[in-house]
Every structure is written in structure tokens, then in C-alpha cells.
Write an enzyme that holds these catalytic residues in place. Structure first.
Site, PDB file in Angstrom:
ATOM      1  CG  HIS A  60     -15.348 -20.398  25.739  1.00 29.14           C
ATOM      2  ND1 HIS A  60     -14.157 -19.711  25.705  1.00 29.14           N
ATOM      3  CD2 HIS A  60     -15.334 -21.207  24.649  1.00 29.14           C
ATOM      4  CE1 HIS A  60     -13.465 -20.086  24.642  1.00 29.14           C
ATOM      5  NE2 HIS A  60     -14.155 -21.014  23.984  1.00 29.14           N
ATOM      6  NE  ARG A  82     -16.521 -28.519  17.592  1.00 28.02           N
ATOM      7  CZ  ARG A  82     -15.423 -27.852  17.934  1.00 28.02           C
ATOM      8  NH1 ARG A  82     -15.245 -26.605  17.570  1.00 28.02           N
ATOM      9  NH2 ARG A  82     -14.464 -28.429  18.639  1.00 28.02           N
ATOM     10  CG  ASP A 136     -12.442 -23.796  25.070  1.00 27.86           C
ATOM     11  OD1 ASP A 136     -13.208 -23.700  24.095  1.00 27.86           O
ATOM     12  OD2 ASP A 136     -11.199 -23.765  24.961  1.00 27.86           O
ATOM     13  N   PRO A 153      -7.265 -29.953  18.904  1.00 29.08           N
ATOM     14  CG  PRO A 153      -6.783 -27.674  19.128  1.00 29.08           C
ATOM     15  CD  PRO A 153      -6.950 -28.760  18.100  1.00 29.08           C
TER      16      PRO A 153
HETATM   17  C1  NCD Z   1     -11.114 -25.027  20.020  1.00 26.84           C
HETATM   18  C2  NCD Z   1     -12.128 -25.797  19.197  1.00 26.84           C
HETATM   19  O1  NCD Z   1     -12.025 -27.014  19.072  1.00 26.84           O
HETATM   20  O2  NCD Z   1     -13.055 -25.145  18.654  1.00 26.84           O
HETATM   21  N1  NCD Z   1     -10.242 -25.949  20.691  1.00 26.84           N
HETATM   22  C3  NCD Z   1      -9.625 -25.750  21.868  1.00 26.84           C
HETATM   23  O3  NCD Z   1      -8.764 -26.545  22.241  1.00 26.84           O
HETATM   24  N2  NCD Z   1      -9.942 -24.726  22.651  1.00 26.84           N
HETATM   25  C4  NCD Z   1     -10.406 -24.123  19.086  1.00 26.84           C
HETATM   26  C5  NCD Z   1      -9.200 -23.435  19.609  1.00 26.84           C
HETATM   27  O4  NCD Z   1      -9.355 -22.487  20.423  1.00 26.84           O
HETATM   28  O5  NCD Z   1      -8.086 -23.774  19.228  1.00 26.84           O
HETATM   29 ZN    ZN Z   2     -13.141 -22.187  22.626  1.00 26.18          ZN
END
Ligand code: NCD
Ligand code: ZN
Length: 397
Positions: A59, A63, A283, A301
């Protein structure tokens, strides 16, 4: 050509463990044998080297496209290699979103040019007829479902979930949770509480999916329990294991889902040690430095993790179960979810991560464009010494 890397081999049972050498064919990209002494060219050896099956992050947000100012595929790839990763799976919330065949094809073209292996989850497309076309594109690992898709593209979501065996990664919140925003990190945790995650898992289960549902970044132990009850797989993110909402943490610790108060991180860690968690996934959500300095109420975020997270977690997991625990949660198990193989036995792909044990501190982000991270100065217990992907030596530290 034959080559060897020698050190402490750390694969989960029944794979090779203990001192030894992995001997591989660089041209065929395959492990030939595991020996006590090196054979062929000795690429790396040492008492302090840790040889892991190539690490995987299922995950990440690399970008690119119109968000390349935050990160692009190349900077993200360099950051991943420095972190010791050999395979990443990229998310579709790009601009424009990777949810049409055209944008998916463009993203795949960029991902294919990278030195490590990079797969893509497609976003939920605008019409049901596009699901099969997109799912069959080589390099598409599956689909990603975001909370708003459950409302805005409900019929397409149902079609995706009806496909037997298709990997479907779910962000477990409902759109209502996304509407509640709070400045203070601990009140954010209350506004976007664990009940939203549970509600989303229950909702997905109520659609009787035939697909392979994977719940990503579960931030609450109740989410893990519920996901397993429905036969779903589940990952947790490093920040939900390592951090609680800091006082006045501002934007640096702002992430979705939010950081949780004790005892959630400890409960997640226990579930991880009990084998209930299938993978750790970062993430990696990079934002431009200026954006992460903004007003906590409106700033974006996300925490950028790729250069640091596996080594940061190695320190933690070493104490709790040894390096093979990292190999299991950040290599063999997520690789299997992505239909890939990570292992050190003869016949396995010659894809490894080699760390050199050393106490250091994470002093600066070097490769990612996201320079504002919460772990500057954190203690690391290894340096990335070598990354091998299909027999190719990608990073020699
Ligand atoms: C994610 C992002 O920046 O693509 N950010 C995050 O805090 N996980 C998008 C999201 O899931 O809000
Ligand atoms: Zn994510």
C-alpha cells in the site's frame, strides 16, 4: 553468472534460517542453492549482514501525473530501494484518478520503467463495463475501494466484489466519517472512531463478496478481529503500531485513519504477534514539505514512509520474534497476496533485501520529495546494504 550473498538468512519457516549463503544465477534471476560457503562472485558477505526475502509494501502512493510535485514514480522508487523494498503496489487516488483504462495504462507505463517491481490497484471505474477490461491489464494487482465509492459507484463496486479471486483492497471507513474533521489529533481519533471501520467491514461483508477482500490500514484491533471473522485478509500500517496522537502534533502526525489512543497500538501489536495480521503495509502518503507545514485543520493527511519503515520495524520485531517476523509480515505474506513469490529456497526468484546491522539514526529523507516526516532522529538498527531484484543488483550501499 553465479553470485552469492552470505550472512544471517532470515526467512519464515520452513525457509532457510541461520548463517549461510544464497547462491543465485544473475541472468536467470533464480536461487540455485543455499550453501555454507559462497559460490561464484561474492557480492556481499558479513557476520552483521541480514539476508531477507525481498521486502514488499502492498500500500503506497507513488503519485506522479499532476501530483508529481508531491512524489513521482521515480523518486518513490528510489525511496523504496533505500528502504530495502523490492515490490510496491501503488494506489489509484492520483490526479486524474487511475480508474479509466487510459489513465491506468499511463500509470502502468511509468511503473514498468522502474527498477523495482511496481503493481497498480485500479480505482473503481465510472461504469460496470470497464471492470473486466481494467482487471485484465498486466500490472493491475486488483481494485481499491474508497469510502465514497460505496455511495457514488455502488453498482460498479458490487460488480467488482462479484469477481471470484479478484484482489479488492478496501479503505475501511464510510463516507460520513470523512466529513468529520478535527484540528486536534485526539479528537480526530474520536470523530473518525473505530466504529466507522467496523461499519465499513460489516457493509462489505453484507454484499457477499466472491472477490478476495483485503482490509488495508486497520487502525483498531476490533477491525482486525472483524475482518478475520469474515475471512478477509488485513494489514496494519507502521504509524498505527508506533504512534499515539501527540499533544499539539499538528500536521506531521495527521493521517487517515487517525492515530489511536492507547491501548490500540499495543492490541494491534499483539494481534500481529498472534498471526492475525496478514501484512504490514506503510500507506506511504507523500505531500510537499510546505503542505505538511500548513494549518492542521486543512493540511493533507498522510505520512511518507518508504525510506524508513522496514528498518524501523526491524528494531521492534527483532525483540519480539526475530527478523523472520519482519520477513513474514513485510515479504512472504504480502507477496502471496499479490500473487508473487518471496523466499530464499532453491527455485525462488533471486529477489532479496540485505541489511547491515548497525545502530544509526534516521537523519534526513534523501530520495522522497516528502521531506517533512515525524521520524527524523529515530533509532534504526540497520542500513540497507543491497537490494537484488530478479538477480539484478539495484542498490549497493
Ligand atoms: C491518503 C493520501 O494522501 O493519498 N492519505 C492518508 O492519510 N492515508 C489518502 C487518504 O486515505 O485519505
Ligand atoms: Zn493510502
Amino acid at each position: 553468472m553465479r553470485a552469492s550473498v552470505c550472512g544471517l538468512l532470515a526467512s519464515p519457516p520452513p525457509g532457510p534460517r541461520g548463517r549461510g549463503c544464497v547462491v543465485y544465477d544473475t541472468a536467470r534471476g533464480v536461487v540455485e542453492e543455499v550453501t555454507e560457503e559462497p559460490r561464484g562472485e561474492l557480492v556481499a558477505a558479513g557476520e552483521d549482514l541480514l539476508v531477507l526475502p525481498g521486502l514488499v509494501d502492498m500500500h503506497v502512493h507513488l503519485r506522479g501525473l499532476q501530483l508529481s510535485y508531491k512524489e513521482d514514480e521515480r523518486s518513490g522508487c528510489r525511496a523504496a530501494l533505500r528502504g530495502g523494498l523490492t515490490l510496491v503496489a501503488d494506489m489509484p487516488n492520483t490526479s486524474p484518478p487511475a480508474s479509466t483504462p487510459e489513465v491506468v495504462a499511463e500509470k502502468l507505463r511509468r511503473l514498468r520503467s522502474l527498477r523495482l517491481e511496481a503493481l497498480l490497484y485500479a480505482g473503481v471505474p465510472p461504469s460496470e463495463g470497464l471492470v473486466d477490461d481494467i482487471a485484465s491489464m498486466p500490472g493491475v494487482a486488483g481494485f481499491k475501494i474508497y469510502p465514497r465509492d460505496l455511495v457514488e459507484r455502488h453498482r460498479v463496486v458490487e460488480r467488482i466484489l462479484s469477481k471470484p479471486g479478484l484482489l479488492v483492497v478496501v479503505h475501511p471507513e464510510l463516507p460520513e466519517a470523512e466529513k468529520s474533521e478535527y484540528e486536534d489529533p485526539s479528537s480526530r481519533a474520536a470523530g473518525r472512531g473505530c466504529h466507522w471501520e467496523a461499519a465499513a467491514v460489516e457493509y462489505i461483508a453484507s454484499l457477499s463478496p466472491e472477490a478476495r477482500v483485503h482490509i488495508t490500514h486497520a487502525s483498531c484491533s476490533s477491525t482486525v478481529t472483524l475482518a478475520k471473522r469474515y475471512g478477509f485478509t488485513v494489514d496494519v500500517a507502521p504509524h498505527h503500531l508506533l504512534y499515539t496522537p501527540p499533544r499539539g502534533g499538528g500536521c506531521l502526525y495527521k493521517v487517515n485513519p487517525p492515530l489511536r489512543l492507547p491501548p490500540e497500538p499495543q492490541l494491534l501489536l499483539k494481534q500481529l504477534l498472534d498471526g492475525q495480521v496478514d501484512a504490514i503495509a506503510s500507506d506511504h502518503a507523500p505531500h510537499a514539505p510546505g503542505e505538511k507545514e500548513g494549518d492542521p485543520l486543512t493540511c493533507p493527511p498522510g505520512i511518507a514512509w518508504l525510506e524508513a519503515w522496514p528498518r524501523l520495524l526491524l528494531c521492534l520485531l527483532d525483540r519480539l520474534g526475530g527478523p523472520q517476523l519482519l520477513a513474514s509480515l513485510a515479504s512472504t505474506r504480502p507477496a502471496a497476496l499479490l500473487s508473487r513469490r518471496r523466499c530464499l529456497d532453491p527455485g525462488c526468484p533471486a529477489t532479496f533485501t540485505v541489511y547491515q546491522r548497525a545502530w544509526t539514526r534516521f537523519d534526513a529523507v534523501r530520495e522522497s520529495k516528502a521531506r517533512r516526516v515525524p521520524y527524523l532522529g529515530a533509532r534504526l538498527c540497520a542500513e540497507t546494504r543491497l537490494v537484488v531484484v530478479d538477480g539484478k543488483h539495484l542498490m549497493l550501499g
